[in-house]
Design an enzyme around this catalytic site. Structure first.
Site, PDB file in Angstrom:
ATOM      1  N   SER A  84      63.593  -6.780  78.464  1.00  0.00           N
ATOM      2  CA  SER A  84      62.740  -5.668  78.889  1.00  0.00           C
ATOM      3  C   SER A  84      61.265  -5.991  78.642  1.00  0.00           C
ATOM      4  N   ASN A  85      60.992  -6.892  77.696  1.00  0.00           N
ATOM      5  CA  ASN A  85      59.589  -7.255  77.449  1.00  0.00           C
ATOM      6  C   ASN A  85      59.443  -8.770  77.257  1.00  0.00           C
ATOM      7  N   PHE A 121      64.984  -8.488  65.840  1.00  0.00           N
ATOM      8  CA  PHE A 121      63.623  -8.249  66.343  1.00  0.00           C
ATOM      9  C   PHE A 121      63.599  -7.209  67.457  1.00  0.00           C
ATOM     10  N   LYS A 172      57.447  -1.649  70.838  1.00  0.00           N
ATOM     11  CA  LYS A 172      56.433  -1.715  69.777  1.00  0.00           C
ATOM     12  C   LYS A 172      55.057  -1.159  70.138  1.00  0.00           C
ATOM     13  N   SER A 206      57.379  -3.129  59.670  1.00  0.00           N
ATOM     14  CA  SER A 206      55.950  -3.240  59.934  1.00  0.00           C
ATOM     15  C   SER A 206      55.153  -2.590  58.809  1.00  0.00           C
ATOM     16  N   TYR A 211      56.426   5.422  66.923  1.00  0.00           N
ATOM     17  CA  TYR A 211      56.816   4.026  66.683  1.00  0.00           C
ATOM     18  C   TYR A 211      57.019   3.789  65.182  1.00  0.00           C
ATOM     19  N   LYS A 232      60.485   2.845  62.675  1.00  0.00           N
ATOM     20  CA  LYS A 232      60.619   1.790  61.655  1.00  0.00           C
ATOM     21  C   LYS A 232      61.042   2.401  60.315  1.00  0.00           C
ATOM     22  N   ASN A 290      46.661  -4.943  71.314  1.00  0.00           N
ATOM     23  CA  ASN A 290      46.285  -5.567  70.048  1.00  0.00           C
ATOM     24  C   ASN A 290      45.048  -6.440  70.195  1.00  0.00           C
ATOM     25  N   LEU A 291      44.366  -6.611  69.069  1.00  0.00           N
ATOM     26  CA  LEU A 291      43.058  -7.263  69.094  1.00  0.00           C
ATOM     27  C   LEU A 291      43.096  -8.716  69.591  1.00  0.00           C
ATOM     28  N   ARG A 343      39.643   4.367  67.378  1.00  0.00           N
ATOM     29  CA  ARG A 343      40.911   4.621  68.040  1.00  0.00           C
ATOM     30  C   ARG A 343      41.714   5.569  67.139  1.00  0.00           C
ATOM     31  N   PRO A 344      42.203   6.691  67.704  1.00  0.00           N
ATOM     32  CA  PRO A 344      42.926   7.650  66.857  1.00  0.00           C
ATOM     33  C   PRO A 344      44.091   6.978  66.134  1.00  0.00           C
TER      34      PRO A 344
HETATM   35  P1  NAD Z   1      58.301  -8.418  71.805  1.00  0.00           P
HETATM   36  O1  NAD Z   1      58.271  -7.238  72.701  1.00  0.00           O
HETATM   37  O2  NAD Z   1      57.629  -9.665  72.223  1.00  0.00           O
HETATM   38  O3  NAD Z   1      59.819  -8.780  71.453  1.00  0.00           O
HETATM   39  C1  NAD Z   1      60.836  -7.807  71.374  1.00  0.00           C
HETATM   40  C2  NAD Z   1      62.020  -8.323  72.181  1.00  0.00           C
HETATM   41  O4  NAD Z   1      63.078  -7.369  72.096  1.00  0.00           O
HETATM   42  C3  NAD Z   1      61.692  -8.495  73.664  1.00  0.00           C
HETATM   43  O5  NAD Z   1      62.126  -9.774  74.091  1.00  0.00           O
HETATM   44  C4  NAD Z   1      62.481  -7.382  74.350  1.00  0.00           C
HETATM   45  O6  NAD Z   1      62.899  -7.748  75.658  1.00  0.00           O
HETATM   46  C5  NAD Z   1      63.636  -7.197  73.395  1.00  0.00           C
HETATM   47  N1  NAD Z   1      64.252  -5.857  73.397  1.00  0.00           N
HETATM   48  C6  NAD Z   1      63.632  -4.654  73.300  1.00  0.00           C
HETATM   49  N2  NAD Z   1      64.537  -3.672  73.309  1.00  0.00           N
HETATM   50  C7  NAD Z   1      65.755  -4.254  73.398  1.00  0.00           C
HETATM   51  C8  NAD Z   1      67.078  -3.745  73.457  1.00  0.00           C
HETATM   52  N3  NAD Z   1      67.328  -2.436  73.455  1.00  0.00           N
HETATM   53  N4  NAD Z   1      68.098  -4.614  73.522  1.00  0.00           N
HETATM   54  C9  NAD Z   1      67.866  -5.970  73.567  1.00  0.00           C
HETATM   55  N5  NAD Z   1      66.638  -6.492  73.529  1.00  0.00           N
HETATM   56  C10 NAD Z   1      65.582  -5.643  73.446  1.00  0.00           C
HETATM   57  O7  NAD Z   1      57.748  -7.932  70.379  1.00  0.00           O
HETATM   58  P2  NAD Z   1      57.437  -8.779  69.075  1.00  0.00           P
HETATM   59  O8  NAD Z   1      55.983  -8.722  68.825  1.00  0.00           O
HETATM   60  O9  NAD Z   1      58.111 -10.086  69.128  1.00  0.00           O
HETATM   61  O10 NAD Z   1      58.124  -7.858  67.989  1.00  0.00           O
HETATM   62  C11 NAD Z   1      59.416  -8.107  67.475  1.00  0.00           C
HETATM   63  C12 NAD Z   1      59.748  -7.057  66.422  1.00  0.00           C
HETATM   64  O11 NAD Z   1      58.772  -7.091  65.391  1.00  0.00           O
HETATM   65  C13 NAD Z   1      59.753  -5.625  66.971  1.00  0.00           C
HETATM   66  O12 NAD Z   1      60.817  -4.924  66.359  1.00  0.00           O
HETATM   67  C14 NAD Z   1      58.422  -5.075  66.513  1.00  0.00           C
HETATM   68  O13 NAD Z   1      58.458  -3.680  66.349  1.00  0.00           O
HETATM   69  C15 NAD Z   1      58.242  -5.790  65.177  1.00  0.00           C
HETATM   70  N6  NAD Z   1      56.842  -5.895  64.750  1.00  0.00           N
HETATM   71  C16 NAD Z   1      55.935  -6.501  65.577  1.00  0.00           C
HETATM   72  C17 NAD Z   1      54.601  -6.600  65.175  1.00  0.00           C
HETATM   73  C18 NAD Z   1      53.560  -7.230  66.062  1.00  0.00           C
HETATM   74  O14 NAD Z   1      52.380  -7.033  65.824  1.00  0.00           O
HETATM   75  N7  NAD Z   1      53.926  -8.009  67.071  1.00  0.00           N
HETATM   76  C19 NAD Z   1      54.210  -6.089  63.941  1.00  0.00           C
HETATM   77  C20 NAD Z   1      55.170  -5.493  63.129  1.00  0.00           C
HETATM   78  C21 NAD Z   1      56.487  -5.401  63.546  1.00  0.00           C
HETATM   79  C1  WQD Z   2      43.486  -4.531  64.797  1.00  0.00           C
HETATM   80  C2  WQD Z   2      42.044  -4.071  64.607  1.00  0.00           C
HETATM   81  C3  WQD Z   2      41.546  -2.033  65.762  1.00  0.00           C
HETATM   82  C4  WQD Z   2      41.998  -3.656  69.813  1.00  0.00           C
HETATM   83  C5  WQD Z   2      49.145  -2.569  65.364  1.00  0.00           C
HETATM   84  C6  WQD Z   2      50.238  -1.559  65.158  1.00  0.00           C
HETATM   85  C7  WQD Z   2      51.105  -1.981  64.016  1.00  0.00           C
HETATM   86  C8  WQD Z   2      51.606  -3.413  64.200  1.00  0.00           C
HETATM   87  C9  WQD Z   2      50.512  -4.370  64.523  1.00  0.00           C
HETATM   88  C10 WQD Z   2      53.737  -3.381  65.254  1.00  0.00           C
HETATM   89  C11 WQD Z   2      41.917  -2.565  64.382  1.00  0.00           C
HETATM   90  C12 WQD Z   2      40.727  -3.167  66.334  1.00  0.00           C
HETATM   91  C13 WQD Z   2      41.949  -3.508  68.443  1.00  0.00           C
HETATM   92  C14 WQD Z   2      40.780  -3.548  70.567  1.00  0.00           C
HETATM   93  C15 WQD Z   2      39.580  -3.210  68.509  1.00  0.00           C
HETATM   94  N1  WQD Z   2      52.510  -3.530  65.309  1.00  0.00           N
HETATM   95  N2  WQD Z   2      40.761  -3.286  67.795  1.00  0.00           N
HETATM   96  N3  WQD Z   2      39.622  -3.333  69.879  1.00  0.00           N
HETATM   97  O1  WQD Z   2      46.273  -1.437  64.813  1.00  0.00           O
HETATM   98  O2  WQD Z   2      46.340  -3.041  62.849  1.00  0.00           O
HETATM   99  O3  WQD Z   2      48.363  -2.659  64.192  1.00  0.00           O
HETATM  100  O4  WQD Z   2      49.734  -3.858  65.617  1.00  0.00           O
HETATM  101  O5  WQD Z   2      54.381  -3.025  64.308  1.00  0.00           O
HETATM  102  O6  WQD Z   2      52.146  -1.078  63.953  1.00  0.00           O
HETATM  103  O7  WQD Z   2      49.661  -0.297  64.881  1.00  0.00           O
HETATM  104  O8  WQD Z   2      46.523  -3.953  65.186  1.00  0.00           O
HETATM  105  O9  WQD Z   2      45.592  -5.563  66.772  1.00  0.00           O
HETATM  106  O10 WQD Z   2      45.845  -3.143  67.494  1.00  0.00           O
HETATM  107  O11 WQD Z   2      44.110  -3.757  65.822  1.00  0.00           O
HETATM  108  O12 WQD Z   2      38.512  -3.010  67.946  1.00  0.00           O
HETATM  109  O13 WQD Z   2      40.769  -3.646  71.801  1.00  0.00           O
HETATM  110  O14 WQD Z   2      41.320  -4.344  65.810  1.00  0.00           O
HETATM  111  O15 WQD Z   2      40.798  -0.843  65.729  1.00  0.00           O
HETATM  112  O16 WQD Z   2      40.867  -2.367  63.486  1.00  0.00           O
HETATM  113  P1  WQD Z   2      46.788  -2.665  64.224  1.00  0.00           P
HETATM  114  P2  WQD Z   2      45.549  -4.132  66.415  1.00  0.00           P
END
Ligand code: NAD
Ligand code: WQD
Length: 338
Positions: A34-35, A80, A84, A124, A148, A152, A198-199, A292-293
């Site tokens: 899906s992603n 994973f 997200k 997370s 979200y 978690k 994300n940044l 950002r809220p």
């Molecule tokens: P991603 O979207 O790249 O990977 C997630 C994968 O899960 C994708 O390949 C998607 O197709 C698959 N997927 C989603 N729903 C599914 C389902 N119902 N059944 C089977 N497959 C499914 O995201 P990511 O950044 O690799 O994140 C992986 C995990 O880590 C997630 O659980 C996310 O919440 C967590 N996480 C990510 C971050 C981040 O910043 N990337 C931070 C903290 C936690």
């Molecule tokens: C980082 C910094 C923004 C984008 C998020 C999720 C968290 C986790 C990781 C999954 C912040 C600033 C961002 C932009 C900006 N994901 N920013 N301009 O918010 O720490 O965490 O991703 O679990 O749950 O909330 O990461 O990369 O979005 O932001 O100024 O266009 O960059 O305000 O200070 P964040 P981020």
């Protein structure tokens, strides 16, 4: 040991597949795509020189998960799979509870039925909510500010109940801080659909000219330069944290463990822009926008527990994160033009 990676075709899952294979594990991916795309798995295959079975399926389909576990004689799961995007979770909460919470419930039910009780879960740092003290250690109170984050938290609580009811489980909950960057090969990396939330991926696309400028969300936070501070962790370090966690599950005598995966070092948005510009000799046009809220001013980990119990510590610095993110972005440009 044979390990099933749910969400294995995604950003973090694909890098973990590389690290697990390098550490001698046999990996099977389970993903509904899906992603992500199956090509990510092919690229992991070419990095590792190993064939990786991909089961295209949904974790909410308990029967499909059960089949994958038995067909491949799986002994542990790294989970994973999940949605997200914070903003999307506010608009579509049911989708997030269904995919993330119900999906994880179906997964652990299938695992229990098959007698597979070793699980590493992607949580997370968002579960810490508004920091009450810094650095954030695993004992910090948890809360959520969006659906979200609530998924978690709910999953963590569910896993806690499961571990309490049956201490035969070995569950590792990994609370990631801000994973960024890409594998050295630049074959895999973070390539979000649409405009990145994300940044780091946003900065990369501005550098590549795919987006005109970066909006810096607030410069009036109580931080050194007024912009938000986060704990960015190199994706390859993060992946190695999973290898360490999986190994620890076989030695630690405790049904559930929680570990932060972060560096312990905070960088501001302006630090990130400047490092990316310097390391890659590019320019990142930006403007200051409103906050950002839901954002917090500062968030960084205490990585001490992971260091002490897993022997894991991030070793790659900000320059390596920025360089690898940019290498991957340029590789995408070649791929798209070819
Ligand atoms: P991603 O979207 O790249 O990977 C997630 C994968 O899960 C994708 O390949 C998607 O197709 C698959 N997927 C989603 N729903 C599914 C389902 N119902 N059944 C089977 N497959 C499914 O995201 P990511 O950044 O690799 O994140 C992986 C995990 O880590 C997630 O659980 C996310 O919440 C967590 N996480 C990510 C971050 C981040 O910043 N990337 C931070 C903290 C936690
Ligand atoms: C980082 C910094 C923004 C984008 C998020 C999720 C968290 C986790 C990781 C999954 C912040 C600033 C961002 C932009 C900006 N994901 N920013 N301009 O918010 O720490 O965490 O991703 O679990 O749950 O909330 O990461 O990369 O979005 O932001 O100024 O266009 O960059 O305000 O200070 P964040 P981020």
């Amino acid at each position: 040991m044979k390990v099933l990676l749910t969400g294995g075709a995604g950003y973090i899952g694909s890098h973990c597949a590389v690290a697990l294979i390098a550490a001698g594990y046999q990996v099977v991916c389970f993903d509904n795509l899906s992603n992500s795309r199956p090509q990510a798995i092919e690229r992991v295959e070419s990095i590792t020189g190993t064939r990786i079975p991909l089961v295209v399926g949904d974790i909410r389909d308990r029967e499909a998960v059960r089949r994958a576990l038995t067909d491949h004689a799986i002994e542990a799961v790294v989970h994973f799979a999940g949605l997200k995007a914070v903003g999307e979770s506010v608009e579509k909460p049911m989708l997030y509870y269904d995919n993330n919470v119900r999906g994880t419930l179906a997964l652990v039910e299938a695992m229990a039925e098959c007698g597979v009780r070793r699980l590493v879960f992607s949580s997370s740092a968002t579960v810490y909510g508004q920091p009450q003290y810094l650095p954030l250690d695993e004992a910090h109170p948890t809360s959520a500010t969006n659906p979200y984050g609530r998924t978690k938290l709910m999953i963590e609580e569910m896993l806690g109940d499961i571990a309490a009811a049956d201490p035969g489980w070995r569950i590792g909950v990994l609370r990631y801080f801000n994973p960024v960057g890409a594998h050295d090969s630049a074959l895999i990396g973070e390539d979000p659909n649409g405009v990145p939330n994300n940044l780091m991926p946003f900065i990369s696309r501005v550098a590549a000219g795919r987006l005109p400028e970066l909006s810096v969300f607030g410069d009036d936070y109580d931080t050194a330069d007024g912009t938000g501070v986060r704990d960015y962790v190199h994706i390859v370090d993060l992946a190695e944290g999973h290898v360490a966690a999986l190994a620890a599950l076989t030695t630690i005598d405790r049904p559930l463990s929680i570990w932060n995966l972060g560096t312990g070092q905070g960088y501001s948005v302006l630090d990130m822009i400047r490092s990316f510009e310097r390391v890659n000799a590019v320019s990142i046009p930006y403007r200051i926008a409103s906050r950002r809220p839901g954002d917090v001013a500062t968030c960084y980990a205490s990585p001490a527990k992971a260091r002490d119990e897993l022997g894991w510590q991030a070793s790659r610095g900000l320059d390596a994160m920025c360089a690898s993110a940019w290498r991957f972005e340029r590789m995408l440009a070649t791929r798209n033009s070819g």
